[in-house]
Design a protein around this motif. Sequence first.
Motif, PDB file in Angstrom:
ATOM      1  N   ASP A  87      29.853 -11.876 -15.694  1.00  0.00           N
ATOM      2  CA  ASP A  87      30.337 -13.244 -15.452  1.00  0.00           C
ATOM      3  C   ASP A  87      31.290 -13.705 -16.546  1.00  0.00           C
ATOM      4  N   THR A  95      32.785  -2.764 -13.359  1.00  0.00           N
ATOM      5  CA  THR A  95      32.830  -4.202 -13.609  1.00  0.00           C
ATOM      6  C   THR A  95      34.248  -4.754 -13.696  1.00  0.00           C
ATOM      7  N   SER A 118      35.300  -7.451 -10.970  1.00  0.00           N
ATOM      8  CA  SER A 118      35.669  -8.787 -11.455  1.00  0.00           C
ATOM      9  C   SER A 118      37.028  -9.201 -10.913  1.00  0.00           C
ATOM     10  N   ARG A 129      34.572 -11.788 -16.121  1.00  0.00           N
ATOM     11  CA  ARG A 129      35.314 -12.334 -14.985  1.00  0.00           C
ATOM     12  C   ARG A 129      35.974 -13.666 -15.376  1.00  0.00           C
ATOM     13  N   GLU A 135      39.917 -14.500 -15.249  1.00  0.00           N
ATOM     14  CA  GLU A 135      40.387 -15.690 -14.529  1.00  0.00           C
ATOM     15  C   GLU A 135      41.266 -16.563 -15.428  1.00  0.00           C
TER      16      GLU A 135
END
Length: 143
Positions: free
Chosen positions: A42, A69, A73, A45, A49
């Motif tokens: 998380d 991952t 992601s 990611r 982002e």
Amino acid sequence: MVDILLISHGPFCEGLLASLQMIAGPQEHVEALSLKEGQSPDDYRDQIEAKLKTFKKKSLVFCDIKGGTPYNSAGFLKSKFDFDLITGMNLPMLISVVTTRTESSTVDELTNTALMNENKGIELINLSNQGGHKHAKLSLNKD
């Protein structure tokens, strides 16, 4: 100019970027973001982002392997951002992309360049010359 993001498990993408710049010179609009050991998916990611939010238009994201991952992601973020995701990144591929990239290049053009067979970079080199002794020339100097 098309923005390029390199993502990978550990410092692989950072090393590729350093090698790319050693060969092709400093690169604008090319960044690397590695998944650190112990980092949560998380959190990683969220970092991807944040980086994608800084890109003004469609971009290119290269990652090390499909299914890991970094790939997952980026794949998750495809619904929010406009980019092509290419797995199996390697140095020949990146050199081809950055040396053909211009201000007017499109993501589609660069994606096609990245996916060319010549950029796979895998071949067996046999220098044995049927058991004979043949030395490769290591320098352009005459001596």
